[in-house]
Design an enzyme around this catalytic site. Structure first.
Site, PDB file in Angstrom:
ATOM      1  N   TRP A  42      13.075 -39.207  -0.920  1.00 40.05           N
ATOM      2  CA  TRP A  42      12.312 -39.992  -1.912  1.00 40.05           C
ATOM      3  C   TRP A  42      12.206 -39.305  -3.263  1.00 40.05           C
ATOM      4  O   TRP A  42      12.042 -38.089  -3.345  1.00 40.05           O
ATOM      5  CB  TRP A  42      10.904 -40.186  -1.339  1.00 40.05           C
ATOM      6  CG  TRP A  42       9.910 -40.697  -2.327  1.00 40.05           C
ATOM      7  CD1 TRP A  42       9.158 -39.955  -3.202  1.00 40.05           C
ATOM      8  CD2 TRP A  42       9.550 -42.059  -2.559  1.00 40.05           C
ATOM      9  NE1 TRP A  42       8.356 -40.778  -3.962  1.00 40.05           N
ATOM     10  CE2 TRP A  42       8.580 -42.081  -3.582  1.00 40.05           C
ATOM     11  CE3 TRP A  42       9.963 -43.282  -2.004  1.00 40.05           C
ATOM     12  CZ2 TRP A  42       8.004 -43.253  -4.058  1.00 40.05           C
ATOM     13  CZ3 TRP A  42       9.381 -44.448  -2.475  1.00 40.05           C
ATOM     14  CH2 TRP A  42       8.410 -44.424  -3.494  1.00 40.05           C
ATOM     15  N   ASN A  44       9.884 -40.183  -7.101  1.00 38.43           N
ATOM     16  CA  ASN A  44       9.275 -41.052  -8.119  1.00 38.43           C
ATOM     17  C   ASN A  44       9.338 -40.326  -9.461  1.00 38.43           C
ATOM     18  O   ASN A  44      10.457 -39.985  -9.894  1.00 38.43           O
ATOM     19  CB  ASN A  44       7.897 -41.614  -7.727  1.00 38.43           C
ATOM     20  CG  ASN A  44       6.857 -40.630  -7.296  1.00 38.43           C
ATOM     21  OD1 ASN A  44       6.946 -40.049  -6.235  1.00 38.43           O
ATOM     22  ND2 ASN A  44       5.841 -40.413  -8.103  1.00 38.43           N
ATOM     23  N   ASP A  45       8.238 -40.066 -10.131  1.00 40.71           N
ATOM     24  CA  ASP A  45       8.272 -39.620 -11.539  1.00 40.71           C
ATOM     25  C   ASP A  45       9.219 -38.456 -11.836  1.00 40.71           C
ATOM     26  O   ASP A  45       9.276 -37.490 -11.077  1.00 40.71           O
ATOM     27  CB  ASP A  45       6.895 -39.105 -11.972  1.00 40.71           C
ATOM     28  CG  ASP A  45       5.765 -40.005 -11.602  1.00 40.71           C
ATOM     29  OD1 ASP A  45       6.002 -41.067 -11.022  1.00 40.71           O
ATOM     30  OD2 ASP A  45       4.621 -39.621 -11.872  1.00 40.71           O
ATOM     31  N   GLN A  61       9.287 -35.778  -8.763  1.00 38.16           N
ATOM     32  CA  GLN A  61       8.418 -35.979  -7.611  1.00 38.16           C
ATOM     33  C   GLN A  61       9.303 -36.268  -6.407  1.00 38.16           C
ATOM     34  O   GLN A  61      10.133 -37.182  -6.439  1.00 38.16           O
ATOM     35  CB  GLN A  61       7.475 -37.169  -7.866  1.00 38.16           C
ATOM     36  CG  GLN A  61       6.340 -36.871  -8.815  1.00 38.16           C
ATOM     37  CD  GLN A  61       5.317 -35.952  -8.182  1.00 38.16           C
ATOM     38  OE1 GLN A  61       4.466 -36.372  -7.416  1.00 38.16           O
ATOM     39  NE2 GLN A  61       5.385 -34.667  -8.498  1.00 38.16           N
ATOM     40  N   PHE A 100       1.826 -32.720  -7.814  1.00 39.10           N
ATOM     41  CA  PHE A 100       2.002 -33.985  -8.540  1.00 39.10           C
ATOM     42  C   PHE A 100       2.664 -33.740  -9.897  1.00 39.10           C
ATOM     43  O   PHE A 100       3.065 -32.626 -10.215  1.00 39.10           O
ATOM     44  CB  PHE A 100       0.624 -34.654  -8.724  1.00 39.10           C
ATOM     45  CG  PHE A 100       0.244 -35.594  -7.597  1.00 39.10           C
ATOM     46  CD1 PHE A 100       0.870 -35.533  -6.366  1.00 39.10           C
ATOM     47  CD2 PHE A 100      -0.758 -36.554  -7.779  1.00 39.10           C
ATOM     48  CE1 PHE A 100       0.520 -36.412  -5.336  1.00 39.10           C
ATOM     49  CE2 PHE A 100      -1.116 -37.431  -6.766  1.00 39.10           C
ATOM     50  CZ  PHE A 100      -0.483 -37.356  -5.546  1.00 39.10           C
ATOM     51  N   ASP A 167      -1.534 -35.366 -14.355  1.00 42.97           N
ATOM     52  CA  ASP A 167      -0.272 -35.516 -15.087  1.00 42.97           C
ATOM     53  C   ASP A 167      -0.289 -34.861 -16.478  1.00 42.97           C
ATOM     54  O   ASP A 167      -0.025 -35.512 -17.501  1.00 42.97           O
ATOM     55  CB  ASP A 167       0.118 -37.007 -15.207  1.00 42.97           C
ATOM     56  CG  ASP A 167       0.129 -37.710 -13.852  1.00 42.97           C
ATOM     57  OD1 ASP A 167       0.279 -37.011 -12.838  1.00 42.97           O
ATOM     58  OD2 ASP A 167      -0.038 -38.943 -13.815  1.00 42.97           O
ATOM     59  N   GLU A 219      -1.727 -43.196 -16.399  1.00 41.00           N
ATOM     60  CA  GLU A 219      -1.156 -41.975 -15.823  1.00 41.00           C
ATOM     61  C   GLU A 219      -0.101 -41.420 -16.776  1.00 41.00           C
ATOM     62  O   GLU A 219       0.303 -42.071 -17.732  1.00 41.00           O
ATOM     63  CB  GLU A 219      -0.450 -42.266 -14.489  1.00 41.00           C
ATOM     64  CG  GLU A 219      -1.228 -43.095 -13.512  1.00 41.00           C
ATOM     65  CD  GLU A 219      -0.461 -43.402 -12.222  1.00 41.00           C
ATOM     66  OE1 GLU A 219      -1.007 -43.103 -11.160  1.00 41.00           O
ATOM     67  OE2 GLU A 219       0.654 -43.959 -12.270  1.00 41.00           O
ATOM     68  N   TRP A 306       5.950 -49.250  -8.658  1.00 40.69           N
ATOM     69  CA  TRP A 306       5.111 -49.000  -7.479  1.00 40.69           C
ATOM     70  C   TRP A 306       4.907 -50.257  -6.642  1.00 40.69           C
ATOM     71  O   TRP A 306       4.681 -50.167  -5.437  1.00 40.69           O
ATOM     72  CB  TRP A 306       3.746 -48.432  -7.894  1.00 40.69           C
ATOM     73  CG  TRP A 306       3.809 -46.959  -8.205  1.00 40.69           C
ATOM     74  CD1 TRP A 306       3.556 -46.370  -9.401  1.00 40.69           C
ATOM     75  CD2 TRP A 306       4.154 -45.906  -7.293  1.00 40.69           C
ATOM     76  NE1 TRP A 306       3.735 -45.001  -9.296  1.00 40.69           N
ATOM     77  CE2 TRP A 306       4.097 -44.694  -8.020  1.00 40.69           C
ATOM     78  CE3 TRP A 306       4.526 -45.862  -5.944  1.00 40.69           C
ATOM     79  CZ2 TRP A 306       4.387 -43.462  -7.437  1.00 40.69           C
ATOM     80  CZ3 TRP A 306       4.815 -44.640  -5.374  1.00 40.69           C
ATOM     81  CH2 TRP A 306       4.746 -43.463  -6.113  1.00 40.69           C
TER      82      TRP A 306
HETATM   83  C1  FRU Z   1       2.739 -41.846 -11.255  1.00 41.50           C
HETATM   84  C2  FRU Z   1       2.015 -40.969 -10.255  1.00 41.50           C
HETATM   85  C3  FRU Z   1       1.356 -39.818 -10.964  1.00 41.50           C
HETATM   86  C4  FRU Z   1       1.247 -38.780  -9.891  1.00 41.50           C
HETATM   87  C5  FRU Z   1       2.493 -39.017  -9.087  1.00 41.50           C
HETATM   88  C6  FRU Z   1       2.320 -38.789  -7.618  1.00 41.50           C
HETATM   89  O1  FRU Z   1       3.806 -42.562 -10.745  1.00 41.50           O
HETATM   90  O2  FRU Z   1       1.078 -41.748  -9.558  1.00 41.50           O
HETATM   91  O3  FRU Z   1       0.126 -40.168 -11.559  1.00 41.50           O
HETATM   92  O4  FRU Z   1       1.175 -37.497 -10.427  1.00 41.50           O
HETATM   93  O5  FRU Z   1       2.882 -40.347  -9.306  1.00 41.50           O
HETATM   94  O6  FRU Z   1       3.529 -38.839  -6.928  1.00 41.50           O
END
Ligand code: FRU
Length: 500
Positions: A42, A44-45, A61, A100, A167, A219, A306
């Site tokens: 996986w 994400n950010d 992430q 995070f 963040d 965020e 998301w």
């Molecule tokens: C944004 C977020 C951030 C956090 C991270 C967690 O997509 O929710 O705020 O640090 O992803 O994976």
């Protein structure tokens, strides 16, 4: 007889295995070639984007042991050309806290006093998330260009005892000779600004918030100075926040244009003004690269939402990054607006087709152009005149999948750009049934630049004043390239297609 039976069993087992392997491989056709996606698991950010010593580093992430969100750690990849990425070992693994989002800065003068003063020092500042307890800001440092990290033993460096506080993004502010951090109180729609001389001790400078879009969450903030095009030497401060985007129930990004004096950020628009970064649903959590000295800052975002991230039908990875975009502001009749253009040099993409000054009406395949969905394309389409209801590009399935398509175009009645992925293959969420639309910016022509990289489609129209980023998951194994102009005619000034 017994032998025959065991042969049949063997053939069946092989077929099952082959089907299984093939089934897994099949999602590889959705893997972008010119955008980063982890080999497996996986993401994400994007985190800690930094340029150093010939390489662009991307931390991200990451769940190192599964392709759903969890075990949050920082993955790591690097690239020389921003198109091809080499994945490196996990950089910062989780401990009792999840690691995070956050940033990396180069501590040029070793003001932190950490690590080996004779070697370059990367400092990562990120959120340590203690599940169901709280979030605080931590620091880690690296003397080997981000490969291995030492977590600072006096962590946290910032803790205001909140459950949601995250963040951090840090930059050097030359006029006030300090590092400045922007960090978010997501549920209060507040960004806090802190200052520091040594990256370790942080003092509150000010707060900004409760303006613009305050519907969902705030965020991943970042604050940076962008050049204003057409005005030599003119720059403006822009605060970016990942929040609700232009569509209710989906996340997206917004920005505020204004000034920063080393203490306060002031929004120069009315507090009600909502400015969105991208009108697709697949661009989020973008942050700028640090330690770059280009005229225009550059950034990239997470190309997913998301609302349906967990449903992305790929394996063994899930999640990918957008392309890298260069940022500036341009004057428009509505005021200063964000402009994003593709940053990487696309010279590895070879010309595949070019045609100028021709008329289209109805829907037709493009001349002798042979589209292959095994390639990635950069397409430029400019229209000089149209009396049609709408016009654009349609990528369509072939044979049994001939009703599959994604349309990218312009609605002349509503004066809006659109991406319509209602029939684009696998419809993983109701968000795919809602067209992505953005208003025309008057007086800025009707040119589209479109990067189509397997499952990712990024439209930067009107020289980058309009962005629409959308994923698609075609089922058709073969596709074709069409142009459409509904009801009446459209004059194409030029179409140019590059491919790789
Ligand atoms: C944004 C977020 C951030 C956090 C991270 C967690 O997509 O929710 O705020 O640090 O992803 O994976």
């Amino acid at each position: 007889m017994k032998n025959l039976h065991s042969s049949i069993v063997l053939i069946f087992s092989l077929l099952i295995i082959a089907n299984h392997v093939w089934g897994q491989e099949s999602t590889e056709t959705w893997r972008p070639a010119l955008h980063f996606s982890p080999k497996k698991n996986w993401t994400n950010d994007p985190n800690g984007l930094i340029y150093f010593n010939g390489y662009y580093h991307l931390f991200f992430q990451h769940n190192p042991s599964g392709n759903q969100w969890g075990n949050m750690s920082w993955g790591h990849a690097k690239s020389k050309d921003l198109l091809h990425w080499e994945e490196l070992p996990v950089a910062i693994p989780k401990d009792s806290a999840y690691i995070f989002s956050g940033c990396v800065v180069l501590d040029k003068d070793h003001v932190s006093g950490l690590g080996d003063p004779k070697k370059p020092l990367f400092v990562a500042i990120y959120t340590a998330d203690f599940p169901n307890k709280g979030e605080e800001q931590h620091l880690a440092y690296s003397n080997d260009e981000g490969l291995t990290w030492v977590k600072y033993e006096m962590n946290p460096i910032l803790n205001i005892h909140l459950k949601d506080f995250r963040d951090p993004n840090v930059f050097w502010h030359e006029p006030s000779k300090q590092f400045v951090m922007v960090v978010s109180k997501p549920k209060e729609f507040i960004i806090q600004l802190y200052g520091s001389k040594n990256l370790i001790r942080w003092d509150l400078l000010s707060e900004f918030g409760q303006q613009g879009d305050v519907e969902k969450i705030w965020e991943c903030p970042s604050l940076l100075q962008l050049p204003v095009e057409g005005k030599v030497g003119s720059k403006k401060w822009v605060l970016f926040v990942s929040s609700q985007g232009p569509y209710k129930d989906y996340v997206g990004m917004q920005y505020f244009v204004g000034d920063f004096d080393g203490k306060n950020f002031k929004n120069e628009n009315s507090p009600e003004t909502k400015l969105y970064v991208d009108h697709g649903k697949d661009f989020y959590a973008a942050i700028p690269f640090s330690n770059v000295n280009f005229e225009k800052p550059i950034w990239l975002g997470w190309a997913l939402n998301w609302a349906y991230a967990k449903d992305q039908p790929t394996s063994p990875w899930r999640g990918q990054m957008s392309s890298v975009r260069a940022l500036s502001l341009a004057s428009t009749p509505q005021g200063l607006r964000l402009k994003q253009v593709f940053m990487p040099k696309m010279d590895r993409l070879k010309p595949q087709f070019k045609q100028a000054n021709f008329k289209i009406m109805g829907t037709s395949k493009l001349g002798n152009f042979k589209f292959s969905n095994k390639k990635s394309y950069l397409i430029e389409l400019e229209v000089s005149r149209s009396v049609a209801k709408n016009w654009g590009i349609s990528i369509r399935g072939v044979g049994v999948n001939s009703n599959e398509k994604i349309d990218i175009g312009f609605d002349e009645e509503k004066k809006q750009w659109f991406v319509d992925r209602k029939k684009s293959g696998k419809i993983i969420h109701k968000g795919f049934l809602l067209e992505d639309r953005a208003d025309l910016i008057k007086g800025k022509g009707k040119k589209i630049r479109l990067l189509l990289d397997h499952s990712i489609l990024e439209v930067l129209a009107q020289d980058g004043l309009v962005a629409i980023s959308s994923l698609r998951f075609p089922i058709a194994r073969e596709e074709e390239f069409w142009l459409f102009s509904s009801n009446k005619e459209t004059i194409i000034k030029q179409i140019l297609i590059l491919g790789l």
